[in-house]
Scaffold this active site. Structure first.
Site, PDB file in Angstrom:
ATOM      1  N   SER A 140       0.875  -1.179   0.000  1.00 40.73           N
ATOM      2  CA  SER A 140       0.000   0.000   0.000  1.00 40.73           C
ATOM      3  C   SER A 140       0.910   1.227   0.000  1.00 40.73           C
ATOM      4  O   SER A 140       2.081   1.130   0.383  1.00 40.73           O
ATOM      5  CB  SER A 140      -0.837  -0.023   1.280  1.00 40.73           C
ATOM      6  OG  SER A 140      -1.390   1.247   1.554  1.00 40.73           O
ATOM      7  N   TYR A 153      -2.146  -1.654  10.505  1.00 43.90           N
ATOM      8  CA  TYR A 153      -2.263  -1.962   9.070  1.00 43.90           C
ATOM      9  C   TYR A 153      -1.060  -1.420   8.307  1.00 43.90           C
ATOM     10  O   TYR A 153      -0.414  -2.141   7.528  1.00 43.90           O
ATOM     11  CB  TYR A 153      -3.567  -1.368   8.517  1.00 43.90           C
ATOM     12  CG  TYR A 153      -3.682  -1.461   7.018  1.00 43.90           C
ATOM     13  CD1 TYR A 153      -3.983  -2.675   6.411  1.00 43.90           C
ATOM     14  CD2 TYR A 153      -3.485  -0.352   6.197  1.00 43.90           C
ATOM     15  CE1 TYR A 153      -4.088  -2.781   5.021  1.00 43.90           C
ATOM     16  CE2 TYR A 153      -3.589  -0.441   4.824  1.00 43.90           C
ATOM     17  CZ  TYR A 153      -3.887  -1.655   4.235  1.00 43.90           C
ATOM     18  OH  TYR A 153      -3.981  -1.747   2.869  1.00 43.90           O
TER      19      TYR A 153
HETATM   20  N1  LIG Z   1      -8.602  -0.700  -1.635  1.00 42.86           N
HETATM   21  C1  LIG Z   1      -7.611   0.079  -1.301  1.00 42.86           C
HETATM   22  O1  LIG Z   1      -7.750   1.315  -1.240  1.00 42.86           O
HETATM   23  C2  LIG Z   1      -6.246  -0.506  -1.023  1.00 42.86           C
HETATM   24  C3  LIG Z   1      -5.152   0.371  -0.951  1.00 42.86           C
HETATM   25  C4  LIG Z   1      -3.899  -0.158  -0.700  1.00 42.86           C
HETATM   26  C5  LIG Z   1      -3.730  -1.523  -0.537  1.00 42.86           C
HETATM   27  N2  LIG Z   1      -4.811  -2.345  -0.605  1.00 42.86           N
HETATM   28  C6  LIG Z   1      -4.574  -3.781  -0.401  1.00 42.86           C
HETATM   29  O2  LIG Z   1      -5.107  -4.496  -1.491  1.00 42.86           O
HETATM   30  C7  LIG Z   1      -5.342  -5.850  -1.092  1.00 42.86           C
HETATM   31  C8  LIG Z   1      -6.711  -6.270  -1.599  1.00 42.86           C
HETATM   32  O3  LIG Z   1      -7.709  -5.534  -0.919  1.00 42.86           O
HETATM   33  P1  LIG Z   1      -8.974  -4.906  -1.653  1.00 42.86           P
HETATM   34  O4  LIG Z   1      -8.792  -3.459  -1.696  1.00 42.86           O
HETATM   35  O5  LIG Z   1      -9.247  -5.658  -2.892  1.00 42.86           O
HETATM   36  O6  LIG Z   1     -10.078  -5.176  -0.517  1.00 42.86           O
HETATM   37  P2  LIG Z   1     -11.268  -6.227  -0.425  1.00 42.86           P
HETATM   38  O7  LIG Z   1     -12.216  -6.028  -1.548  1.00 42.86           O
HETATM   39  O8  LIG Z   1     -11.776  -6.086   0.972  1.00 42.86           O
HETATM   40  O9  LIG Z   1     -10.551  -7.641  -0.605  1.00 42.86           O
HETATM   41  C9  LIG Z   1      -9.810  -8.250   0.431  1.00 42.86           C
HETATM   42  C10 LIG Z   1      -9.635  -9.719   0.113  1.00 42.86           C
HETATM   43  O10 LIG Z   1      -8.859 -10.318   1.183  1.00 42.86           O
HETATM   44  C11 LIG Z   1      -9.524 -11.505   1.601  1.00 42.86           C
HETATM   45  N3  LIG Z   1      -9.323 -11.764   3.027  1.00 42.86           N
HETATM   46  C12 LIG Z   1      -9.578 -10.927   4.064  1.00 42.86           C
HETATM   47  N4  LIG Z   1      -9.403 -11.572   5.226  1.00 42.86           N
HETATM   48  C13 LIG Z   1      -9.049 -12.850   4.916  1.00 42.86           C
HETATM   49  C14 LIG Z   1      -8.773 -14.019   5.686  1.00 42.86           C
HETATM   50  N5  LIG Z   1      -8.857 -14.027   7.022  1.00 42.86           N
HETATM   51  N6  LIG Z   1      -8.438 -15.162   5.036  1.00 42.86           N
HETATM   52  C15 LIG Z   1      -8.387 -15.193   3.692  1.00 42.86           C
HETATM   53  N7  LIG Z   1      -8.656 -14.124   2.903  1.00 42.86           N
HETATM   54  C16 LIG Z   1      -8.985 -12.975   3.516  1.00 42.86           C
HETATM   55  C17 LIG Z   1     -11.007 -11.243   1.336  1.00 42.86           C
HETATM   56  O11 LIG Z   1     -11.692 -12.480   1.130  1.00 42.86           O
HETATM   57  P3  LIG Z   1     -12.743 -13.150   2.162  1.00 42.86           P
HETATM   58  O12 LIG Z   1     -13.382 -12.058   2.958  1.00 42.86           O
HETATM   59  O13 LIG Z   1     -13.700 -13.887   1.270  1.00 42.86           O
HETATM   60  O14 LIG Z   1     -11.910 -14.082   2.978  1.00 42.86           O
HETATM   61  C18 LIG Z   1     -10.948 -10.461   0.027  1.00 42.86           C
HETATM   62  O15 LIG Z   1     -10.946 -11.338  -1.060  1.00 42.86           O
HETATM   63  C19 LIG Z   1      -5.209  -5.869   0.431  1.00 42.86           C
HETATM   64  O16 LIG Z   1      -3.963  -6.423   0.790  1.00 42.86           O
HETATM   65  C20 LIG Z   1      -5.261  -4.395   0.806  1.00 42.86           C
HETATM   66  O17 LIG Z   1      -4.560  -4.139   1.989  1.00 42.86           O
HETATM   67  C21 LIG Z   1      -6.059  -1.870  -0.851  1.00 42.86           C
END
Ligand SMILES: NC(=O)c1ccc[n+]([C@@H]2O[C@H](COP(=O)([O-])OP(=O)(O)OC[C@H]3O[C@@H](n4cnc5c(N)ncnc54)[C@H](OP(=O)(O)O)[C@@H]3O)[C@@H](O)[C@H]2O)c1
Length: 263
Positions: A140, A153
């Site tokens: 991130s 985080y």
């Molecule tokens: N969106 C942003 O603004 C942003 C910015 C910087 C970095 N990121 C990073 O991008 C990555 C993807 O996030 P996203 O933005 O796509 O958010 P998201 O839509 O909430 O997706 C998160 C994913 O992680 C999985 N996950 C969460 N807890 C888990 C667990 N205990 N076991 C297995 N899987 C788990 C969820 O699947 P289940 O709930 O089905 O398990 C989901 O598929 C993350 O690492 C996040 O930190 C996001």
């Protein structure tokens, strides 16, 4: 010729589902994992209808200390070798440290850090043996400085950035042909912010990126063997400009942006 196989964690929504769609379009078979199997199954159906690739789904909870071993066991059972590993699963919480229990923070660290290292260690030996492989770790922009109110985080994301840079350098130094790229997105439209209680952070409108765009930029960086990728002009400027100002000032600016309304 056999398709390459990509393993994607956190593929049930957001960036993870985007990586799955994009890599399938490029002709990769997929092993997609997350907790919500129903989401994985409907993504599998959608992808297999559109592309001639095979999609394996596997439900695993990465909070569970056996989560990674269960994934590795399934790969072994099905005799699958991973060519591309996308360590994407992750979550956070925007709240004062003491307003959560130690177990809550432990869960974030397990998913974002412990499982990423364990899965990399489980899959890397085969990549090293084959002298080929690609690893994309999703950190991130929060990796580059403290983010007060998302403190744990952001610290996990700093770990991922440092881990990726270090591992990438170790592999390069030994002439091992396995690429490691760390993708550092800024605000991206997914389920992340509502789950982290981070919906009302005051990012300017133009800072937000669509997940498909971030996915394409990240995979392009992996293809070009870039060590660190910050997608988007706003994100790049906000990270590079920090080099010119004292760290305390950066922490204070970022803290003001992320402070919850009730604090
Ligand atoms: N969106 C942003 O603004 C942003 C910015 C910087 C970095 N990121 C990073 O991008 C990555 C993807 O996030 P996203 O933005 O796509 O958010 P998201 O839509 O909430 O997706 C998160 C994913 O992680 C999985 N996950 C969460 N807890 C888990 C667990 N205990 N076991 C297995 N899987 C788990 C969820 O699947 P289940 O709930 O089905 O398990 C989901 O598929 C993350 O690492 C996040 O930190 C996001």
């Amino acid at each position: 010729m056999k398709n390459k196989l990509a393993l994607i964690t956190g593929a049930s929504s957001g960036l993870g589902a985007g990586f799955a769609r994009e890599l399938a379009m490029q002709g990769h078979d997929l092993f997609i994992t997350a907790r919500r199997l129903d989401r994985l199954e409907s993504l599998k159906k959608e992808i297999e209808q559109n592309y001639t690739v095979r999609v394996h789904t596997f439900s695993a909870d990465l909070i569970d200390p056996n989560g990674v071993n269960n994934i590795l066991g399934e790969l072994k059972k099905q005799n699958l070798e991973v060519d591309v590993l996308i360590n994407n699963a992750g979550f956070g919480a925007r709240v004062f440290l003491l307003d959560k229990q130690p177990d809550d923070w432990d869960n974030i660290i397990r998913v974002n850090v412990n499982s990423l290292v364990a899965l990399t260690m489980g899959i890397l030996p085969t990549m090293v043996k084959n002298q080929k492989g690609q690893i994309l770790n999703v950190a991130s922009t929060g990796a580059f400085q403290a983010v007060p109110w998302l403190t744990v985080y952001a610290a996990t994301k700093s770990f991922i950035l440092s881990f990726s840079e270090g591992l990438g350098a170790e592999l390069k130094d030994q002439n091992i042909n396995v690429q490691v790229t760390c993708l550092c997105p800024g605000p991206t439209r997914t389920e992340f912010h509502s789950l982290a209680d981070a919906e009302n952070i005051d990012f300017p409108d133009f800072a937000w990126m669509e997940s498909d765009e971030v996915v394409k930029i990240g995979l392009n960086a992996l293809e070009k063997n870039k060590r660190v990728c910050i997608p988007g002009t706003y994100n790049k400027l906000s990270i590079y400009s920090q080099r010119l100002i004292p760290r305390n000032l950066t922490t204070s600016i970022v803290g003001n942006m992320h402070k919850p309304n009730n604090k």
